[in-house]
Motif scaffolding. Structure first.
Motif, PDB file in Angstrom:
ATOM      1  N   SER A  79       0.839  -1.202   0.000  1.00 15.12           N
ATOM      2  CA  SER A  79       0.000   0.000   0.000  1.00 15.12           C
ATOM      3  C   SER A  79       0.871   1.249   0.000  1.00 15.12           C
ATOM      4  O   SER A  79       1.841   1.327   0.746  1.00 15.12           O
ATOM      5  CB  SER A  79      -0.862   0.060   1.257  1.00 15.12           C
ATOM      6  OG  SER A  79      -1.537  -1.144   1.457  1.00 15.12           O
ATOM      7  N   SER A 111      -4.060   5.443 -13.415  1.00 16.72           N
ATOM      8  CA  SER A 111      -4.973   4.367 -13.779  1.00 16.72           C
ATOM      9  C   SER A 111      -4.898   4.082 -15.276  1.00 16.72           C
ATOM     10  O   SER A 111      -5.066   2.948 -15.701  1.00 16.72           O
ATOM     11  CB  SER A 111      -6.409   4.620 -13.295  1.00 16.72           C
ATOM     12  OG  SER A 111      -6.891   5.804 -13.827  1.00 16.72           O
ATOM     13  N   SER A 163      -3.295   0.063  -9.741  1.00 19.47           N
ATOM     14  CA  SER A 163      -4.453  -0.025  -8.860  1.00 19.47           C
ATOM     15  C   SER A 163      -4.484   1.225  -7.984  1.00 19.47           C
ATOM     16  O   SER A 163      -3.710   1.355  -7.050  1.00 19.47           O
ATOM     17  CB  SER A 163      -4.341  -1.284  -8.002  1.00 19.47           C
ATOM     18  OG  SER A 163      -5.161  -1.185  -6.870  1.00 19.47           O
ATOM     19  N   ASP A 210      -6.791   4.799  -6.366  1.00 20.15           N
ATOM     20  CA  ASP A 210      -8.026   5.491  -6.017  1.00 20.15           C
ATOM     21  C   ASP A 210      -7.660   6.897  -5.576  1.00 20.15           C
ATOM     22  O   ASP A 210      -6.505   7.153  -5.250  1.00 20.15           O
ATOM     23  CB  ASP A 210      -8.697   4.786  -4.834  1.00 20.15           C
ATOM     24  CG  ASP A 210     -10.078   4.276  -5.187  1.00 20.15           C
ATOM     25  OD1 ASP A 210     -10.708   4.851  -6.085  1.00 20.15           O
ATOM     26  OD2 ASP A 210     -10.512   3.310  -4.540  1.00 20.15           O
ATOM     27  N   LYS A 247     -11.569   0.362   1.112  1.00 16.53           N
ATOM     28  CA  LYS A 247     -10.838  -0.409   0.114  1.00 16.53           C
ATOM     29  C   LYS A 247      -9.326  -0.288   0.294  1.00 16.53           C
ATOM     30  O   LYS A 247      -8.586  -1.236   0.088  1.00 16.53           O
ATOM     31  CB  LYS A 247     -11.213   0.064  -1.308  1.00 16.53           C
ATOM     32  CG  LYS A 247     -12.520  -0.532  -1.796  1.00 16.53           C
ATOM     33  CD  LYS A 247     -13.060   0.190  -3.012  1.00 16.53           C
ATOM     34  CE  LYS A 247     -12.112   0.127  -4.185  1.00 16.53           C
ATOM     35  NZ  LYS A 247     -12.548   1.042  -5.267  1.00 16.53           N
ATOM     36  N   PHE A 248      -8.895   0.893   0.689  1.00 20.51           N
ATOM     37  CA  PHE A 248      -7.457   1.075   0.884  1.00 20.51           C
ATOM     38  C   PHE A 248      -6.992   0.327   2.139  1.00 20.51           C
ATOM     39  O   PHE A 248      -5.971  -0.346   2.135  1.00 20.51           O
ATOM     40  CB  PHE A 248      -7.141   2.568   0.983  1.00 20.51           C
ATOM     41  CG  PHE A 248      -5.668   2.882   0.955  1.00 20.51           C
ATOM     42  CD1 PHE A 248      -4.865   2.423  -0.071  1.00 20.51           C
ATOM     43  CD2 PHE A 248      -5.086   3.650   1.962  1.00 20.51           C
ATOM     44  CE1 PHE A 248      -3.506   2.717  -0.100  1.00 20.51           C
ATOM     45  CE2 PHE A 248      -3.736   3.948   1.936  1.00 20.51           C
ATOM     46  CZ  PHE A 248      -2.945   3.473   0.907  1.00 20.51           C
ATOM     47  N   THR A 266      -7.170  -1.627  -2.829  1.00 19.09           N
ATOM     48  CA  THR A 266      -6.530  -0.610  -3.646  1.00 19.09           C
ATOM     49  C   THR A 266      -5.105  -0.494  -3.156  1.00 19.09           C
ATOM     50  O   THR A 266      -4.879  -0.478  -1.953  1.00 19.09           O
ATOM     51  CB  THR A 266      -7.182   0.775  -3.441  1.00 19.09           C
ATOM     52  OG1 THR A 266      -8.576   0.637  -3.533  1.00 19.09           O
ATOM     53  CG2 THR A 266      -6.666   1.763  -4.456  1.00 19.09           C
TER      54      THR A 266
END
Ligand code: ADP
Ligand code: MG
Length: 462
Positions: A244, A263, A268, A270, A287-288, A293
């Motif tokens: 991450s 993107s 991947s 956001d 999601k992170f 993501t």
């Protein structure tokens, strides 16, 4: 020798919880603050982001709490909804052996009526944002007669965001006989003034991690031409492997532009900026946090309150104007003692910003030499390992992590436990991370089956 939690005069039930949560040792701010808060003192606690300030006030508050009296005993004021949600979450975790404990979030964007009903039924701890808390105080819907402790969490950010006046009004409206605790990552003179006005004999605890030699965040910078920034970013992403990464920009226009560029290259990614609706923000953050993501791009305002375990890399795509902002940004990695890396892209004209950062941090970020244009972007295009499923039931529907796990594994769902990641239960909905290749079948099995005897809707969050 490191101090143990047991040396901090905490009750056996709380010691058992911290042990279950895998907290081996109290962090320095916890060692210093917990005994003082237990002793009833007013306190100003200062330490960097990620150093465990929540538990530093939550543990002594929980210890002093009388669960049998259904009255409001502690009030926690936070700058944003996300931070309030995080603090409430951490306090519920730490309070899980307090049978009947009720912690209420009082934040904007949610119906006042529901909050008022919950207050009427009685809560022990309220965690909220200044505007909504003040609202309840002024309507007389929050009975504070038994309020023993008030915490201003992230006090510096509340002032930065212009909530000073509201916070003062709250403090004037609650009983004078109370304990007031103020936590902050930085200590500007405005905080000192607030302390003088609203605390009595406050003790100050400062953990000066920023100037510590063994700060767990390694800081680097790349000197780049503005036109090379994107290439330098790719280079950084390639050279610092990560599950991450969080990238900061100064403006939401740059966030949008960068998100689009990445993107398009198949990464991947956001974005998080002030234009998103609350539910979109929640989804992006969920999601992170659960590794659906890999890269999140944010502005400072929108990035407030991002709390991600195992964040390995923070990148300043644009250096912030204020050195304190830099401290907040990089404080998001290397949390609770884990190593992290912060890389900043700086143009020649930004050397003065670097100098200001060096003054605040006590150390200079180390300069990295790199060749521009050598990164094969395709090597970075990799799907996140997880995908996020939104389920239409949450805490209020009595859904617990174990129920979701049960619905997805075994005969019901057919997945292995290791295919399932973080499960986040909110009031009326839940997010669950599932290994990407099983996501579609997991959605189907939730939709076809029942959880706690009830049907819920599941969908993939894209
Ligand atoms: P801060 O408020 O200082 O930014 P938090 O309270 O959000 O920091 O804590 C950061 C993370 O560290 C959280 O995930 C929390 O659960 C974890 N944590 C807190 N105390 C400890 C501890 N003593 N040992 C290990 N992890 C801890
Ligand atoms: Mg905090």
């Amino acid at each position: 020798m490191a101090t143990n939690f047991a040396q901090l005069s905490l009750a056996p039930a709380l010691l058992a919880v911290v042990d279950e949560l895998g907290y081996r040792h109290p962090t320095p701010i916890q060692v210093e603050s917990i005994p003082l808060i237990l002793a009833g003192r007013d306190l100003i606690g200062q330490s960097k982001t990620g150093s465990g300030k929540t538990a530093a006030f939550a543990l002594p508050i929980l210890q002093a709490l009388d669960v049998h009296s259904r009255s409001l005993q502690a009030l926690i004021i936070c700058p944003t909804r996300e931070l309030a949600a995080q603090v409430a979450r951490e306090m519920r975790k730490l309070g899980r052996k307090h049978k009947g404990l009720s912690i209420l979030e009082l934040v904007g964007g949610q119906p006042v009526r529901q909050q008022t009903d919950a207050l009427d039924r009685g809560v022990h701890i309220a965690v909220g944002t200044p505007g909504r808390l003040l609202d309840h105080l002024e309507r007389g819907t929050m009975d504070c007669t038994q309020l023993a402790t008030v915490v201003l969490d992230e006090a510096d950010r509340m002032l930065d965001m212009g909530f000073g006046a509201n916070v003062e009004r709250i403090l004037r409206a609650v009983p004078k006989q109370r304990q007031t605790i103020l936590f902050s990552a930085t200590f500007p003179s405005t905080i000192e003034a607030m302390s003088r006005a609203h605390q009595s004999d406050a003790l100050r605890v400062t953990i000066d991690d920023a100037k510590h030699e063994d700060s767990p965040v390694e800081q680097f910078f790349l000197e780049v031409e503005p036109s090379e920034k994107l290439q330098a970013l790719y280079w950084t992403l390639e050279h610092y492997p990560h599950e991450s990464a969080l990238i900061f920009c100064n403006f939401k226009a740059s966030v949008a532009e960068l998100a689009q560029a990445l993107s398009r290259s198949g990464l991947s990614v956001d974005r998080l900026d002030g234009d998103l609706e609350q539910y979109q923000r929640d989804q992006v953050l969920a999601k992170f946090r659960n590794q659906s993501t890999r890269i999140l791009i944010a502005t400072d305002v929108a990035g407030r309150g991002i709390d991600v375990e195992d964040l390995e890399l923070v990148i300043n795509y644009e250096l912030p104007a204020k050195p304190n902002t830099y401290v907040h940004r990089i404080g998001r990695t290397g949390r609770a003692g884990k190593a992290g890396v912060a890389v900043s892209l700086a143009t020649k004209r930004e050397r003065t910003k670097l100098a200001a950062i060096e003054q605040v941090m006590g150390t200079a970020p180390e300069r990295l030499e790199h060749e521009v244009g050598e990164t094969d972007v395709r090597s970075l295009a990799r799907d996140a390992k997880m995908a996020t499923i939104l389920i239409s039931g949450g805490r209020k529907d009595k859904v617990r992590p174990g129920d979701i796990l049960g619905a997805l594994t075994g005969e019901a769902g057919g997945l292995e436990g290791c295919d399932i990641g973080k499960i986040e239960i909110q009031n009326r909905l839940s997010y669950v991370a599932v290994a990407r290749r099983h996501a579609a079948s997991a959605v189907d099995s939730i939709n076809a089956g029942r959880i706690k005897g009830k049907r819920f809707r599941a969908s993939l969050v894209s």
